[in-house]
Scaffold this motif. Structure first.
Motif, mmCIF file in Angstrom:
data_model
loop_
_atom_site.group_PDB
_atom_site.id
_atom_site.type_symbol
_atom_site.label_atom_id
_atom_site.label_comp_id
_atom_site.label_asym_id
_atom_site.label_seq_id
_atom_site.Cartn_x
_atom_site.Cartn_y
_atom_site.Cartn_z
ATOM 1 N N SER A 76 0.835 -1.208 0.000
ATOM 2 C CA SER A 76 0.000 0.000 0.000
ATOM 3 C C SER A 76 0.868 1.257 0.000
ATOM 4 N N ILE A 77 1.949 1.240 0.786
ATOM 5 C CA ILE A 77 2.820 2.416 0.813
ATOM 6 C C ILE A 77 3.476 2.602 -0.551
ATOM 7 N N HIS A 78 3.909 1.500 -1.138
ATOM 8 C CA HIS A 78 4.548 1.608 -2.455
ATOM 9 C C HIS A 78 3.571 2.198 -3.475
ATOM 10 N N GLU A 79 2.351 1.737 -3.427
ATOM 11 C CA GLU A 79 1.355 2.238 -4.379
ATOM 12 C C GLU A 79 1.209 3.757 -4.258
ATOM 13 N N LEU A 80 1.113 4.249 -3.009
ATOM 14 C CA LEU A 80 0.972 5.700 -2.828
ATOM 15 C C LEU A 80 2.231 6.444 -3.263
ATOM 16 N N LEU A 81 3.399 5.877 -2.910
ATOM 17 C CA LEU A 81 4.656 6.543 -3.289
ATOM 18 C C LEU A 81 4.692 6.755 -4.794
ATOM 19 N N GLU A 82 4.229 5.744 -5.533
ATOM 20 C CA GLU A 82 4.330 5.827 -6.988
ATOM 21 C C GLU A 82 3.187 6.644 -7.596
ATOM 22 N N THR A 83 1.946 6.356 -7.176
ATOM 23 C CA THR A 83 0.837 7.048 -7.849
ATOM 24 C C THR A 83 0.857 8.543 -7.540
ATOM 25 N N GLU A 84 1.308 8.913 -6.352
ATOM 26 C CA GLU A 84 1.311 10.339 -6.004
ATOM 27 C C GLU A 84 2.680 10.980 -6.215
ATOM 28 N N GLN A 85 3.646 10.186 -6.693
ATOM 29 C CA GLN A 85 4.998 10.693 -6.980
ATOM 30 C C GLN A 85 5.596 11.410 -5.766
ATOM 31 N N VAL A 86 5.615 10.669 -4.661
ATOM 32 C CA VAL A 86 6.118 11.211 -3.393
ATOM 33 C C VAL A 86 7.629 11.418 -3.488
ATOM 34 N N THR A 87 8.110 12.548 -2.922
ATOM 35 C CA THR A 87 9.553 12.815 -2.956
ATOM 36 C C THR A 87 10.204 12.646 -1.581
ATOM 37 N N PHE A 88 9.387 12.726 -0.518
ATOM 38 C CA PHE A 88 9.940 12.699 0.838
ATOM 39 C C PHE A 88 9.011 11.890 1.729
ATOM 40 N N SER A 89 9.623 11.057 2.578
ATOM 41 C CA SER A 89 8.772 10.297 3.497
ATOM 42 C C SER A 89 9.507 10.082 4.815
ATOM 43 N N ALA A 90 8.750 9.754 5.838
ATOM 44 C CA ALA A 90 9.341 9.560 7.166
ATOM 45 C C ALA A 90 8.635 8.402 7.847
ATOM 46 N N ALA A 91 9.432 7.500 8.442
ATOM 47 C CA ALA A 91 8.832 6.343 9.119
ATOM 48 C C ALA A 91 9.872 5.660 9.994
ATOM 49 N N VAL A 92 9.389 4.749 10.828
ATOM 50 C CA VAL A 92 10.300 3.939 11.658
ATOM 51 C C VAL A 92 10.885 2.825 10.791
ATOM 52 N N PRO A 93 12.004 2.221 11.233
ATOM 53 C CA PRO A 93 12.684 1.232 10.378
ATOM 54 C C PRO A 93 11.792 0.079 9.923
ATOM 55 N N LEU A 123 11.229 2.673 -7.331
ATOM 56 C CA LEU A 123 10.849 3.930 -6.680
ATOM 57 C C LEU A 123 11.227 5.037 -7.652
ATOM 58 N N THR A 124 10.245 5.576 -8.351
ATOM 59 C CA THR A 124 10.600 6.485 -9.436
ATOM 60 C C THR A 124 10.685 7.948 -9.007
ATOM 61 N N SER A 125 10.119 8.276 -7.828
ATOM 62 C CA SER A 125 10.133 9.699 -7.467
ATOM 63 C C SER A 125 10.771 9.962 -6.102
ATOM 64 N N LEU A 126 10.808 8.959 -5.242
ATOM 65 C CA LEU A 126 11.257 9.179 -3.864
ATOM 66 C C LEU A 126 12.731 9.584 -3.842
ATOM 67 N N LYS A 127 13.017 10.694 -3.121
ATOM 68 C CA LYS A 127 14.397 11.182 -3.059
ATOM 69 C C LYS A 127 14.994 11.008 -1.665
ATOM 70 N N ARG A 128 14.181 11.314 -0.651
ATOM 71 C CA ARG A 128 14.730 11.303 0.712
ATOM 72 C C ARG A 128 13.767 10.624 1.668
ATOM 73 N N VAL A 129 14.345 9.850 2.590
ATOM 74 C CA VAL A 129 13.521 9.349 3.690
ATOM 75 C C VAL A 129 14.212 9.659 5.006
ATOM 76 N N VAL A 130 13.425 9.983 5.990
ATOM 77 C CA VAL A 130 13.960 10.168 7.342
ATOM 78 C C VAL A 130 13.511 8.960 8.151
ATOM 79 N N ILE A 131 14.463 8.372 8.862
ATOM 80 C CA ILE A 131 14.153 7.183 9.650
ATOM 81 C C ILE A 131 14.519 7.464 11.104
ATOM 82 N N GLY A 132 13.649 7.132 11.988
ATOM 83 C CA GLY A 132 13.940 7.334 13.408
ATOM 84 C C GLY A 132 13.006 6.508 14.248
#
Ligand code: AMP
Length: 976
Positions: free
Chosen positions: A258-275, A292-301
């Motif tokens: 589900s996350i992958h689908e949103l990342l791609e259909t909405e062309q997400v560039t930034f995301s944040a989540a736990v490992p 992952l065609t649009s994602l550039k940065r992720v913050v993990i914590g």
């Protein structure tokens, strides 16, 4: 004298005002709780948030009152936040993953007056409604069409908003007024509330917007997977509108697909989540060869990021990972791992070392390390001490003064973390102070070992705990959850750690486990691990002659003593990592030497069926058995005798709602009714049906040529049987239509001529049962016509039409009944506390079209029954046979038993992995040939071996009880 600038209180309502004025059309996309993707804008959200404020005023809420939310990340949740905070009330975010007792405590402690909730969480609120007296209203974040009465008196959000005006003045209170309230997860003692002010949230927002912190921009599309119900989604619900980023809110679906689908259909560039979220995404990408065609940065914590995640994002997908640290008490961002100039100048591999650390403090956060006596420790990258933090968005005191004075004399808050800070100012968490391992008077960082171990290519997750040792007090024990389909030995892991950690940090043992439990906030739950390993004895402790006495150090460990390493004080390294040969090759136990031992059940005593097939006694465990089973150690293997079947009690398995189901467990699960497709429907018409018709002229063979026109017409009429007969022919076709549709769908899917979606579509089309109903009516009319038009001639056909229609309709009624008596699930498991997952091989086998396999699925909204409830709870209530099975046998014998049961059940084996204790197979439904996948997991248990099963359909339609009966049958074979 004061400065001469404007007085502009830093209140968070200004953030949404700004977004509306300057980024009004920017989108907020939501995967709604009801299912569909919805779209709105900052301008709309602003107007609706104002309506929320008016609704609250209408319900009697005043400045400072606590209004809670129990909700996923959605646009409605954002509206609610701003609506509450904007009018001066306090937004209290409730974490649904907490135990219900904790939720009750928190709601009562906060004295919440209203709770805004998603449909998903209504069952929780229904359960606790009478224990939260301060709550006057529950508002369900949905529309009138989806509103339910699961909680008596609950109000519908959209209906309230429709009735409210968007005209509402926000602000007007001072910036230090409270804005938000969030309770710590409270692993020890009661949870404590952190009461954020408007000012602290505003300043935190400004800081996180910095380029070296979250650094999101107006051009970004941001997907916060981090929940708004825990640590404020790291402030993203403030920083995204503040800069005008497009927001993509994932709602309740956080699985990899589900996350992958949103990342791609909405062309997400930034995301944040736990490992763990990223782990699921990466596994999904690997299994489906996703991009992952649009994602550039992720913050993990939230917990330490494993090296493997950083590398895979970087090397396979070109995504930059930054590591962040923080806590509820720091709003939450405290440090961020963006490089400074010196680190940025290093090569990629050298930079990686710093990326794995938790990062540098931004302006607004000050850190220090101290020892037990409060002495400040150096920033040399090796000395570790208590991490203390100070700043304008750091807690000064818990809500209602709980915990008393929490700051030191200099105003620093003790984070409870133990850390180092290096010469670049980069902080690294080495442990929670309660998890630090005290060995020979010195400290070992459990986090550091587990981070490195988690980087082993075969490891999915690793955890390190301290285990009691007669000589060294505590020694590290490494627990590893291997990736699906992998096998490994203890030595492989010890070898992997060599040279990466000090020799005396080397774990004394490695145990391979099926599951590493995570707590309510997604962090490794070491307290639970320590409880689970309570009977575990280190081989080195056995060698030290303390096999019986040494147990895991449990309960609240003593406050650790901070130390700076003094190498000369180390225990001899050899003593710590010398492998214990006895632990690797347990001897097979001679049956006569070990008569079947009665299990030592806890209360209530489970029913025991004693039997002891000798073949199992003689079978030695596999040579590498210790690779996944601590049970196989000689000292513990003695406890396992014979094949006594023990029904576990529900308290032991922690199965939700299990107590309620216990009573029906004996009765067994009723066999699921199935839709019967009518057999070959129609006998060929009798040849003489028309012969004796009184409505036609007698037909004399040989005279045809001489018939007059009128006679020919009469002849045609005779052949067709007249109006009554034609009517009945049509009625017969109508009666056959639904049956033909079912037959076509069945054969089509069974023989691969159509995919299951088309096949199921055919029989579930709304109008198929309607045709059946109509044909009953036409059948009845046919009987009446036959009565008037010659019953002897048409009666048989009329009854045939009627019978056929009734049979088809009966089939639908039966199916409807099956839908009512069976819950609308297609996923049944015996353990939802530690959910069984499929291997990557099985996931590939299932295909990308298959229904996602989730950790904690919910019954879809819109389902007639159980909508929005956790499948775990529904399973517990409705499938009495879906309970784990305990065999008083060793894991190898249990494995063999499970495998033969799967073969007996006619399942097609896909995975046969005794080392992992994992079996996977595929089943096909009889009529349609639809596939379901079954995974069986065998784990050591204090009473022998525990077998769990999960059966999941590939098609997302209700299974009419099929998976439950499948599990029942399998368990039956395993018992017999
Ligand atoms: P919570 O308040 O529930 O968010 O928990 C905060 C705690 O999570 C911190 O005190 C740390 O122990 C842990 N934590 C947060 N971020 C990290 C990280 N990046 N690495 C290791 N531990 C972390």
């Amino acid at each position: 004298m004061q400065g001469r600038m404007q007085d502009w209180p830093l209140t968070v309502d200004r953030i949404l005002d700004h977004a509306k004025s300057w980024h009004g059309p920017r989108e907020i996309v939501t995967r709604s709780v009801e299912g569909p993707i919805t779209r709105t804008t900052y301008a709309d959200v602003h107007g609706r948030a104002k309506r929320v404020s008016n609704v609250l005023k209408g319900l009697g809420i005043q400045t400072g009152d606590r209004v809670a939310t129990l909700a996923w990340n959605t646009a409605r949740h954002i509206e609610t936040w701003y609506g509450i905070m904007g009018m001066g009330a306090v937004c209290h975010t409730l974490n649904p993953r907490l135990f219900t007792e904790q939720l009750v405590y928190i709601i009562n402690h906060a004295e919440d007056r209203i709770i805004f909730t998603d449909l998903t969480f209504l069952p929780i609120l229904a359960q606790i409604r009478d224990q939260i007296p301060t709550v006057q209203h529950i508002v369900v974040l949905t529309d009138a069409d989806h509103m339910t009465d699961q909680v008596a008196g609950a109000l519908c959000y959209e209906t309230l908003l429709d009735q409210a005006s968007a005209d509402c003045a926000w602000g007007g209170f001072e910036e230090n007024a409270p804005a938000g309230l969030c309770y710590t997860s409270g692993t020890t003692g009661n949870p404590k509330g952190v009461l954020y002010s408007h000012r602290s949230n505003f300043l935190h927002t400004l800081v996180t917007m910095g380029a070296d912190v979250l650094g999101i921009r107006a051009t970004d599309t941001v997907l916060p997977v981090v929940p708004m119900f825990h640590a404020n989604a790291w402030g993203v619900a403030f920083s995204a509108p503040a800069v005008g980023s497009k927001l993509v809110m994932p709602g309740p679906k956080l699985d990899g697909a589900s996350i992958h689908e949103l990342l791609e259909t909405e062309q997400v560039t930034f995301s944040a989540a736990v490992p763990t979220v990223w782990q699921m995404l990466l596994q999904h990408l690997e299994a489906t060869n996703g991009k992952l065609t649009s994602l550039k940065r992720v913050v993990i914590g939230g917990s330490a990021v494993p090296e493997a995640i950083v590398r895979r994002f970087r090397d396979d997908y070109g995504v930059d990972v930054t590591h962040a640290w923080g806590m509820t008490e720091t709003s939450p961002l405290g440090t961020q791992g963006t490089p400074n100039a010196a680190i940025a100048a290093m090569d990629a591999e050298a930079q990686l070392k710093f990326k794995l650390k938790q990062g540098r403090p931004p302006l607004g956060i000050d850190l220090k390390l101290i020892d037990d006596g409060g002495k400040v420790l150096p920033h040399d990258g090796t000395t570790f001490g208590k991490l203390m933090v100070k700043g304008p968005f750091v807690v000064g005191e818990y809500f209602r003064g709980d915990g008393g004075e929490i700051l030191d004399a200099d105003g620093y808050f003790d984070t409870g973390d133990v850390a180092t800070i290096d010469e670049h100012g980069v902080m690294q968490i080495t442990d929670r102070s309660k998890d630090v391992i005290k060995s020979g008077g010195e400290w070992i960082s459990s986090i550091e070992i587990e981070n490195i171990a988690a980087g082993h290519p075969k490891a999915e997750l690793a955890a390190v705990i301290g285990v009691a040792h007669p000589k060294w007090d505590e020694r590290p024990l490494l627990l590893v959850k291997l990736k699906a389909g992998e096998t490994a030995t203890k030595e492989e892991f010890l070898h992997y750690l060599e040279g990466k950690i000090a020799k005396w940090w080397m774990p004394d043992d490695v145990v391979f486990v099926d599951d590493i439990p995570l707590g309510a906030t997604g962090k490794i739950d070491k307290k639970l691990i320590r409880q689970r390993m309570v009977d575990y004895v280190l081989p080195t402790a056995v060698a030290a002659g303390a096999a019986v006495a040494a147990t895991v150090a449990l309960a609240a460990p003593p406050e650790p003593k901070i130390y700076a390493p003094e190498p000369e004080a180390h225990p001899e390294p050899e003593a710590h990592h010398a492998p214990e040969p006895v632990a690797h090759a347990p001897e097979p136990q001679a049956p006569e030497a070990h008569p079947p031992e009665a299990p030592a059940p806890e209360t209530p005593a489970p029913e025991v069926h004693a039997e002891a097939p000798p073949v199992v006694h003689h079978e030695p465990p596999p040579a590498d058995h210790t690779a996944w089973s601590p049970q196989a150690r000689p000292v513990q293997a003695e406890r396992v005798r014979g094949l006594t079947v023990i029904e576990p009690t529900f308290t032991e398995t922690k199965f939700p709602g299990a107590e309620a189901s216990e009573a029906v467990a004996e009765a067994g699960f009723p066999a699921a009714p199935r839709l019967e497709v009518p057999a070959d429907p129609l006998p060929a018409p009798e040849a003489d049906v028309f012969g004796d018709t009184p409505l036609t002229l007698p037909f004399v063979p040989g005279q045809a040529k001489t018939l007059r026109k009128a006679d020919r017409q009469a002849d045609r009429k005779a052949k067709s049987g007249g109006f009554g007969n034609r009517y009945l022919d049509l009625a017969l076709l109508g009666a056959l239509a639904p049956a033909a549709m079912v037959g076509a769908a069945m054969l089509g899917t069974r023989f691969g001529l159509m995919d299951w979606k088309t096949g199921l579509g055919l029989i579930t089309l709304e109008w198929a049962p309607k045709i059946a109903l109509l044909s009953v009516a036409t059948g009845l009319v046919g009987v009446i016509i036959a009565l008037f038009a010659g019953f002897g001639r048409l009666g048989l056909k009329a009854f045939l039409v009627l019978g056929l229609s009734l049979a088809t309709l009966g089939g639908y009624v039966w199916m409807r009944q099956a839908q009512i008596t069976n819950p609308p699930v297609n996923d049944v498991a015996t353990d939802w506390a530690r959910p069984l997952t499929f291997s990557q091989r099985m996931m590939r086998e299932r295909g990308v079209d298959a229904m996602p396999v989730e950790f904690d699925p919910i019954v879809p909204l819109g389902a007639e029954f159980y909508a929005g409830r956790r499948v775990a709870d529904v399973n517990a209530e409705t499938c009495a046979v879906a309970r784990p099975l305990i065999l008083a046998a060793n894991t190898a014998a249990a494995y063999a038993r499970a495998k033969s049961a799967m073969e007996q059940a006619g399942l097609a084996l896909v995975t046969d992995d005794p080392r992992q204790g994992r079996l996977e197979a595929t089943a096909r439904s009889l009529l349609f040939g639809l596939r379901s996948d079954v995974v069986v997991r065998i784990l050591p248990d204090p009473r022998g071996a525990r077998i769990d099963v999960r059966a999941v359909d590939r098609a997302p339609t209700p299974d009419l009880g099929a998976n439950c009966s499948r599990i029942g049958r399998l368990m039956g074979f395993m018992r017999s």
